[in-house]
Design an enzyme around this catalytic site. Sequence first.
Site, PDB file in Angstrom:
ATOM      1  N   CYS A  11       0.820  -1.226   0.000  1.00  0.00           N
ATOM      2  CA  CYS A  11       0.000   0.000   0.000  1.00  0.00           C
ATOM      3  C   CYS A  11       0.847   1.266   0.000  1.00  0.00           C
ATOM      4  O   CYS A  11       0.340   2.357  -0.254  1.00  0.00           O
ATOM      5  CB  CYS A  11      -0.954  -0.013   1.182  1.00  0.00           C
ATOM      6  SG  CYS A  11      -2.045  -1.430   1.164  1.00  0.00           S
ATOM      7  N   HIS A  69      -3.283   7.134   2.654  1.00  0.00           N
ATOM      8  CA  HIS A  69      -3.662   5.868   2.023  1.00  0.00           C
ATOM      9  C   HIS A  69      -5.061   5.504   2.511  1.00  0.00           C
ATOM     10  O   HIS A  69      -5.334   5.513   3.712  1.00  0.00           O
ATOM     11  CB  HIS A  69      -2.653   4.782   2.410  1.00  0.00           C
ATOM     12  CG  HIS A  69      -3.129   3.402   2.122  1.00  0.00           C
ATOM     13  ND1 HIS A  69      -3.649   3.037   0.900  1.00  0.00           N
ATOM     14  CD2 HIS A  69      -3.197   2.300   2.913  1.00  0.00           C
ATOM     15  CE1 HIS A  69      -3.993   1.762   0.949  1.00  0.00           C
ATOM     16  NE2 HIS A  69      -3.739   1.300   2.156  1.00  0.00           N
ATOM     17  N   ASN A  91     -10.066  -0.271  -0.433  1.00  0.00           N
ATOM     18  CA  ASN A  91      -8.607  -0.154  -0.378  1.00  0.00           C
ATOM     19  C   ASN A  91      -8.022  -0.681  -1.694  1.00  0.00           C
ATOM     20  O   ASN A  91      -8.051  -1.883  -1.948  1.00  0.00           O
ATOM     21  CB  ASN A  91      -8.094  -0.964   0.820  1.00  0.00           C
ATOM     22  CG  ASN A  91      -6.588  -0.903   0.988  1.00  0.00           C
ATOM     23  OD1 ASN A  91      -5.875  -0.445   0.096  1.00  0.00           O
ATOM     24  ND2 ASN A  91      -6.104  -1.374   2.116  1.00  0.00           N
TER      25      ASN A  91
HETATM   26  N1  ACO Z   1     -18.757  -9.115   8.303  1.00  0.00           N
HETATM   27  C1  ACO Z   1     -19.248  -9.433   9.503  1.00  0.00           C
HETATM   28  N2  ACO Z   1     -18.485  -9.814  10.537  1.00  0.00           N
HETATM   29  C2  ACO Z   1     -17.157  -9.857  10.334  1.00  0.00           C
HETATM   30  C3  ACO Z   1     -16.582  -9.524   9.096  1.00  0.00           C
HETATM   31  C4  ACO Z   1     -17.436  -9.151   8.058  1.00  0.00           C
HETATM   32  N3  ACO Z   1     -16.973  -8.797   6.844  1.00  0.00           N
HETATM   33  N4  ACO Z   1     -15.241  -9.643   9.206  1.00  0.00           N
HETATM   34  C5  ACO Z   1     -14.975 -10.029  10.460  1.00  0.00           C
HETATM   35  N5  ACO Z   1     -16.135 -10.173  11.143  1.00  0.00           N
HETATM   36  C6  ACO Z   1     -16.313 -10.576  12.515  1.00  0.00           C
HETATM   37  C7  ACO Z   1     -15.157 -11.381  13.061  1.00  0.00           C
HETATM   38  O1  ACO Z   1     -15.274 -12.720  12.660  1.00  0.00           O
HETATM   39  C8  ACO Z   1     -15.328 -11.196  14.549  1.00  0.00           C
HETATM   40  O2  ACO Z   1     -16.331 -12.058  14.996  1.00  0.00           O
HETATM   41  P1  ACO Z   1     -16.204 -12.785  16.419  1.00  0.00           P
HETATM   42  O3  ACO Z   1     -16.180 -11.686  17.434  1.00  0.00           O
HETATM   43  O4  ACO Z   1     -17.431 -13.616  16.458  1.00  0.00           O
HETATM   44  O5  ACO Z   1     -14.923 -13.560  16.360  1.00  0.00           O
HETATM   45  C9  ACO Z   1     -15.852  -9.751  14.656  1.00  0.00           C
HETATM   46  O6  ACO Z   1     -16.378  -9.430  13.350  1.00  0.00           O
HETATM   47  C10 ACO Z   1     -14.794  -8.753  15.052  1.00  0.00           C
HETATM   48  O7  ACO Z   1     -13.644  -8.991  14.256  1.00  0.00           O
HETATM   49  P2  ACO Z   1     -12.391  -8.088  14.372  1.00  0.00           P
HETATM   50  O8  ACO Z   1     -11.348  -8.573  13.417  1.00  0.00           O
HETATM   51  O9  ACO Z   1     -12.009  -7.907  15.800  1.00  0.00           O
HETATM   52  O10 ACO Z   1     -12.990  -6.704  13.841  1.00  0.00           O
HETATM   53  P3  ACO Z   1     -12.327  -5.301  13.807  1.00  0.00           P
HETATM   54  O11 ACO Z   1     -13.121  -4.331  14.550  1.00  0.00           O
HETATM   55  O12 ACO Z   1     -10.851  -5.371  14.110  1.00  0.00           O
HETATM   56  O13 ACO Z   1     -12.447  -4.920  12.275  1.00  0.00           O
HETATM   57  C11 ACO Z   1     -11.059  -4.847  10.330  1.00  0.00           C
HETATM   58  C12 ACO Z   1     -11.819  -5.742  11.300  1.00  0.00           C
HETATM   59  C13 ACO Z   1     -12.045  -3.937   9.609  1.00  0.00           C
HETATM   60  C14 ACO Z   1     -10.346  -5.738   9.317  1.00  0.00           C
HETATM   61  C15 ACO Z   1     -10.021  -4.005  11.123  1.00  0.00           C
HETATM   62  O14 ACO Z   1      -9.224  -4.823  11.943  1.00  0.00           O
HETATM   63  C16 ACO Z   1      -9.130  -3.211  10.235  1.00  0.00           C
HETATM   64  O15 ACO Z   1      -9.554  -2.258   9.623  1.00  0.00           O
HETATM   65  N6  ACO Z   1      -7.839  -3.560  10.156  1.00  0.00           N
HETATM   66  C17 ACO Z   1      -6.904  -2.929   9.269  1.00  0.00           C
HETATM   67  C18 ACO Z   1      -6.748  -3.806   8.113  1.00  0.00           C
HETATM   68  C19 ACO Z   1      -6.496  -3.083   6.816  1.00  0.00           C
HETATM   69  O16 ACO Z   1      -6.967  -2.008   6.545  1.00  0.00           O
HETATM   70  N7  ACO Z   1      -5.738  -3.774   5.994  1.00  0.00           N
HETATM   71  C20 ACO Z   1      -5.465  -3.309   4.689  1.00  0.00           C
HETATM   72  C21 ACO Z   1      -4.050  -3.532   4.322  1.00  0.00           C
HETATM   73  S1  ACO Z   1      -2.987  -2.595   5.334  1.00  0.00           S
HETATM   74  C22 ACO Z   1      -3.368  -1.079   5.014  1.00  0.00           C
HETATM   75  O17 ACO Z   1      -3.816  -0.782   3.940  1.00  0.00           O
HETATM   76  C23 ACO Z   1      -3.153  -0.086   6.036  1.00  0.00           C
END
Ligand code: ACO
Length: 327
Positions: A113, A254, A284
């Site tokens: 990214c 980003h 993204n």
């Molecule tokens: N729909 C519904 N539920 C979901 C989904 C979905 N698409 N995805 C995950 N869940 C569930 C999980 O299974 C979990 O369930 P559980 O509690 O029963 O186990 C619950 O939602 C919470 O999951 P978390 O991973 O804790 O959710 P979080 O609040 O952290 O959000 C997310 C997840 C959006 C991926 C977040 O961690 C994030 O934004 N991370 C950054 C990742 C990113 O942007 N990566 C891109 C590449 S790096 C960059 O560009 C910077």
Amino acid sequence: MKRARVIGTGSYLPEKILTNFDLEKMVDTNNEWIIARTGIEQRRIAADSENTSDLATKAAERALEMAGIGAEEIDLIVVGTITGDYPWPATACIVQNNLGAKNAYAYDVSAACSGFVYALSNATDFLEAGRGQKALVIGSEILSRVIDWSDRNTCVLFGDGAGAVVLDLQEGEAGVLSTHMHSDGSYLELLYQPGFSTRNLPTPEAIADPQNYTLKMQGNEVFKVAVRSLTEVSKEALAANKLSHKDVDLFIPHQANRRILEATAKRLKLTDEQCFINVNKYGNTSGATIPIAMDEAYRQGLLKEGSLVLMAAFGGGFTWGSVLLRW
Ligand code: ACO
């Protein structure tokens, strides 16, 4: 002093739109969850006939058109991508041929990214070292082809697209003021794509299992390091130029997801008006988010002569970096 000035921007987004409601039919997710956790409403998906070099070429043509120059005037083409057409040759070489930029040399930068800011930093150094007059810097990705579409943790986040800028070495105050790049390879396991290469050969068994070639991410951990790194590298850029957050006219981070952007902006004490966000429309697009956002911001009249623009990116590697420029 001569600086690398942006004289053209362009972007290209594939036609096909995949909404959160479409995703509800594909995996166990829902529109409310995706919007609340990411701010993403829809993303673009490249047609089967489109390659990363095609997206890049279209974005570049638009940037060249705005700059009012021909492709043969370009001395360097750098493409930031992790989803290039082939492992090699570089997608930049394919773009060079598509454009007829016969006087340019061309290569790719693999920084996930952060690919665009790394490429912009490279091109700036090249011009400021007196190696050329004009450079084309592109971020282009087709992430939809390396996503596990059955994994709700990742498939809702990403999209396809390309953006490009033309840099011209000019005397004056406008142009790139500084670039600051960083990497930390110890975080590999948190965000990577195994894919097929020398470490992971495409045996029939390996090909049968998408886990061997789709993107892997530990979202929670990535989130924390991303916010910290984006904040620090943005502060580094401002401090190096003896400027404050109040001087920033537009912050173009980003576009990973809205929560990362808002958390970073809050730590930098930036107002909503100072931050450009379009992640809701495209998700993204990795190395393509910043040049797409810059093109949209320019065409919306948000970038005027003298505007101070702060860009910051974070991605797999981990890699992160910032670019401060005067429009
Ligand atoms: N729909 C519904 N539920 C979901 C989904 C979905 N698409 N995805 C995950 N869940 C569930 C999980 O299974 C979990 O369930 P559980 O509690 O029963 O186990 C619950 O939602 C919470 O999951 P978390 O991973 O804790 O959710 P979080 O609040 O952290 O959000 C997310 C997840 C959006 C991926 C977040 O961690 C994030 O934004 N991370 C950054 C990742 C990113 O942007 N990566 C891109 C590449 S790096 C960059 O560009 C910077």
